[in-house]
Design a protein around this motif. Structure first.
Motif, PDB file in Angstrom:
ATOM      1  N   ILE A   1      11.350  -5.653  11.561  1.00 49.83           N
ATOM      2  CA  ILE A   1      10.935  -4.568  12.450  1.00 49.83           C
ATOM      3  C   ILE A   1       9.540  -4.857  12.998  1.00 49.83           C
ATOM      4  CG2 ILE A   1      10.291  -2.111  12.548  1.00 49.83           C
ATOM      5  CD1 ILE A   1      12.573  -1.688  10.405  1.00 49.83           C
ATOM      6  N   ALA A   2       8.615  -5.240  12.112  1.00 46.58           N
ATOM      7  CA  ALA A   2       7.231  -5.489  12.524  1.00 46.58           C
ATOM      8  C   ALA A   2       7.145  -6.619  13.537  1.00 46.58           C
ATOM      9  CB  ALA A   2       6.369  -5.806  11.309  1.00 46.58           C
ATOM     10  N   SER A   3       7.995  -7.628  13.392  1.00 46.54           N
ATOM     11  CA  SER A   3       7.928  -8.783  14.295  1.00 46.54           C
ATOM     12  C   SER A   3       8.204  -8.384  15.743  1.00 46.54           C
ATOM     13  CB  SER A   3       8.889  -9.883  13.846  1.00 46.54           C
ATOM     14  OG  SER A   3      10.227  -9.477  14.015  1.00 46.54           O
ATOM     15  N   ASN A   4       8.850  -7.250  15.932  1.00 49.09           N
ATOM     16  CA  ASN A   4       9.101  -6.751  17.282  1.00 49.09           C
ATOM     17  C   ASN A   4       7.855  -6.144  17.928  1.00 49.09           C
ATOM     18  OD1 ASN A   4      12.207  -6.762  17.935  1.00 49.09           O
ATOM     19  ND2 ASN A   4      12.000  -6.281  15.771  1.00 49.09           N
ATOM     20  N   PHE A   5       6.854  -5.837  17.122  1.00 47.88           N
ATOM     21  CA  PHE A   5       5.687  -5.122  17.625  1.00 47.88           C
ATOM     22  C   PHE A   5       4.380  -5.884  17.474  1.00 47.88           C
ATOM     23  CE2 PHE A   5       8.910  -2.035  16.478  1.00 47.88           C
ATOM     24  CZ  PHE A   5       9.010  -1.313  17.644  1.00 47.88           C
ATOM     25  N   LEU A   6       4.412  -7.005  16.782  1.00 46.22           N
ATOM     26  CA  LEU A   6       3.177  -7.750  16.525  1.00 46.22           C
ATOM     27  C   LEU A   6       2.807  -8.636  17.698  1.00 46.22           C
ATOM     28  CD1 LEU A   6       3.866  -8.869  12.864  1.00 46.22           C
ATOM     29  CD2 LEU A   6       2.328  -7.073  13.611  1.00 46.22           C
ATOM     30  N   GLN A   7       1.520  -8.675  17.964  1.00 46.57           N
ATOM     31  CA  GLN A   7       0.995  -9.637  18.919  1.00 46.57           C
ATOM     32  C   GLN A   7       0.063 -10.542  18.120  1.00 46.57           C
ATOM     33  OE1 GLN A   7      -0.315  -6.299  19.555  1.00 46.57           O
ATOM     34  NE2 GLN A   7       1.461  -5.592  20.666  1.00 46.57           N
TER      35      GLN A   7
ATOM     36  N   THR B   1       0.826  -1.201   0.000  1.00 42.19           N
ATOM     37  CA  THR B   1       0.000   0.000   0.000  1.00 42.19           C
ATOM     38  C   THR B   1       0.863   1.254   0.000  1.00 42.19           C
ATOM     39  OG1 THR B   1      -1.772  -1.146   1.159  1.00 42.19           O
ATOM     40  CG2 THR B   1      -1.808   1.234   1.259  1.00 42.19           C
ATOM     41  N   VAL B   2       1.999   1.190   0.698  1.00 42.12           N
ATOM     42  CA  VAL B   2       2.897   2.349   0.764  1.00 42.12           C
ATOM     43  C   VAL B   2       3.889   2.341  -0.406  1.00 42.12           C
ATOM     44  CG1 VAL B   2       4.665   3.499   2.152  1.00 42.12           C
ATOM     45  CG2 VAL B   2       2.637   2.568   3.243  1.00 42.12           C
ATOM     46  N   ASP B   3       4.325   1.160  -0.819  1.00 34.52           N
ATOM     47  CA  ASP B   3       5.279   1.039  -1.934  1.00 34.52           C
ATOM     48  C   ASP B   3       4.513   0.954  -3.256  1.00 34.52           C
ATOM     49  OD1 ASP B   3       7.600   0.693  -3.425  1.00 34.52           O
ATOM     50  OD2 ASP B   3       7.695  -1.469  -3.047  1.00 34.52           O
ATOM     51  N   LYS B   4       3.733   1.999  -3.540  1.00 31.80           N
ATOM     52  CA  LYS B   4       2.871   2.001  -4.728  1.00 31.80           C
ATOM     53  C   LYS B   4       3.654   1.918  -6.040  1.00 31.80           C
ATOM     54  CE  LYS B   4      -1.166   4.342  -2.870  1.00 31.80           C
ATOM     55  NZ  LYS B   4      -0.922   4.656  -1.488  1.00 31.80           N
TER      56      LYS B   4
ATOM     57  N   GLY C   1      -3.065  -0.849  12.994  1.00 28.21           N
ATOM     58  CA  GLY C   1      -3.568  -0.998  14.358  1.00 28.21           C
ATOM     59  C   GLY C   1      -2.561  -1.673  15.281  1.00 28.21           C
ATOM     60  N   THR C   2      -1.292  -1.595  14.898  1.00 30.24           N
ATOM     61  CA  THR C   2      -0.232  -2.219  15.687  1.00 30.24           C
ATOM     62  C   THR C   2       0.218  -1.268  16.788  1.00 30.24           C
ATOM     63  OG1 THR C   2       0.506  -3.412  13.721  1.00 30.24           O
ATOM     64  CG2 THR C   2       2.068  -3.258  15.537  1.00 30.24           C
ATOM     65  N   ALA C   3       0.215  -1.762  18.008  1.00 28.95           N
ATOM     66  CA  ALA C   3       0.650  -0.937  19.138  1.00 28.95           C
ATOM     67  C   ALA C   3       2.175  -0.837  19.136  1.00 28.95           C
ATOM     68  CB  ALA C   3       0.168  -1.557  20.445  1.00 28.95           C
ATOM     69  N   PHE C   4       2.680   0.376  19.323  1.00 26.77           N
ATOM     70  CA  PHE C   4       4.131   0.565  19.372  1.00 26.77           C
ATOM     71  C   PHE C   4       4.447   1.843  20.124  1.00 26.77           C
ATOM     72  CE2 PHE C   4       2.667   2.864  15.686  1.00 26.77           C
ATOM     73  CZ  PHE C   4       3.390   4.036  15.713  1.00 26.77           C
ATOM     74  N   ASP C   5       5.636   1.880  20.677  1.00 25.79           N
ATOM     75  CA  ASP C   5       6.161   3.080  21.300  1.00 25.79           C
ATOM     76  C   ASP C   5       7.101   3.704  20.267  1.00 25.79           C
ATOM     77  OD1 ASP C   5       6.894   4.587  24.004  1.00 25.79           O
ATOM     78  OD2 ASP C   5       8.765   4.176  22.906  1.00 25.79           O
TER      79      ASP C   5
ATOM     80  N   ASP D   1       7.956   6.299   6.974  1.00 23.60           N
ATOM     81  CA  ASP D   1       6.599   5.825   6.690  1.00 23.60           C
ATOM     82  C   ASP D   1       6.144   4.709   7.630  1.00 23.60           C
ATOM     83  OD1 ASP D   1       6.302   7.564   4.523  1.00 23.60           O
ATOM     84  OD2 ASP D   1       7.201   6.130   3.130  1.00 23.60           O
ATOM     85  N   LEU D   2       7.081   4.112   8.364  1.00 23.85           N
ATOM     86  CA  LEU D   2       6.730   2.964   9.197  1.00 23.85           C
ATOM     87  C   LEU D   2       5.728   3.315  10.294  1.00 23.85           C
ATOM     88  CD1 LEU D   2      10.079   1.003   9.527  1.00 23.85           C
ATOM     89  CD2 LEU D   2       8.212   0.679   7.914  1.00 23.85           C
ATOM     90  N   GLU D   3       5.866   4.497  10.871  1.00 21.27           N
ATOM     91  CA  GLU D   3       4.935   4.902  11.927  1.00 21.27           C
ATOM     92  C   GLU D   3       3.499   4.883  11.409  1.00 21.27           C
ATOM     93  OE1 GLU D   3       4.010   8.636  14.940  1.00 21.27           O
ATOM     94  OE2 GLU D   3       5.870   8.637  13.795  1.00 21.27           O
ATOM     95  N   SER D   4       3.279   5.462  10.224  1.00 22.23           N
ATOM     96  CA  SER D   4       1.910   5.488   9.688  1.00 22.23           C
ATOM     97  C   SER D   4       1.445   4.099   9.263  1.00 22.23           C
ATOM     98  CB  SER D   4       1.787   6.485   8.531  1.00 22.23           C
ATOM     99  OG  SER D   4       2.543   6.060   7.427  1.00 22.23           O
ATOM    100  N   ILE D   5       2.352   3.255   8.774  1.00 24.21           N
ATOM    101  CA  ILE D   5       1.968   1.886   8.405  1.00 24.21           C
ATOM    102  C   ILE D   5       1.474   1.143   9.638  1.00 24.21           C
ATOM    103  CG2 ILE D   5       2.787  -0.364   7.584  1.00 24.21           C
ATOM    104  CD1 ILE D   5       4.779   1.123   5.791  1.00 24.21           C
TER     105      ILE D   5
END
Length: 150
Positions: free
Chosen positions: A72-78, A19-22, A41-45, A32-36
């Motif tokens: 990177i995402a694997s650090n924040f996914l539940q 969606t971001v890499d159009k 709906g991924t919780a992150f600090d 762009d990662l923050e908005s992704i």
């Protein structure tokens, strides 16, 4: 790390990345990662996210490939429950239903599917569309989209 991510989650990550890499450059900007993650709906600090980006983006060029994105995402996914997945799909659907009509065209759906799996042939895409667009109106509502994505 990618071995810990199930197929459904990997599918959602591919979709979010595409969606971001159009323009299909093969990377997204680190900024762009923050908005992704917010869209997913991924919780992150934010500090944790920036720290993880620094650690994974060894070149420090701000270009995040899909593999780096997954790391990177694997650090924040539940593990997501069905409600969370439905909410993420609603958000994705909303992004494509720009006019807020409650549907997307089958042409838009074809483009989404093509982005998600570039191995799908035109025939495969047409078969999927025929199956989901039973009335032949060229429109897919959220429920049809949800069924296809889950």
């Amino acid at each position: 790390m990618q071995a810990d991510i199930d197929e459904k989650t990997m599918h959602a990550l591919r979709k979010a990345f595409a969606t971001v890499d159009k323009t299909k450059k093969g990377y997204v900007e680190a900024k762009d990662l923050e908005s992704i993650f917010t869209t997913m709906g991924t919780a992150f600090d934010i500090d944790d996210l920036n720290e993880t980006i620094k650690r994974v983006d060894s070149e420090q060029d701000g270009k995040i490939s899909f593999d780096k994105f997954v790391t990177i995402a694997s650090n924040f996914l539940q593990e997501d429950d069905e409600e969370t997945i439905t909410n993420e799909l609603k958000e994705a659907f909303r992004l494509y239903d720009k006019e807020g009509n409650g549907y997307i065209t089958t042409q838009t759906l074809k483009e989404i599917l093509r982005e998600l799996d570039n191995k799908l042939t035109e025939s495969d895409l047409n078969d999927i569309i025929d199956e989901i667009d039973e009335d032949g109106k060229g429109k897919v509502d959220f429920e049809g989209f949800r069924e296809l994505m889950i």
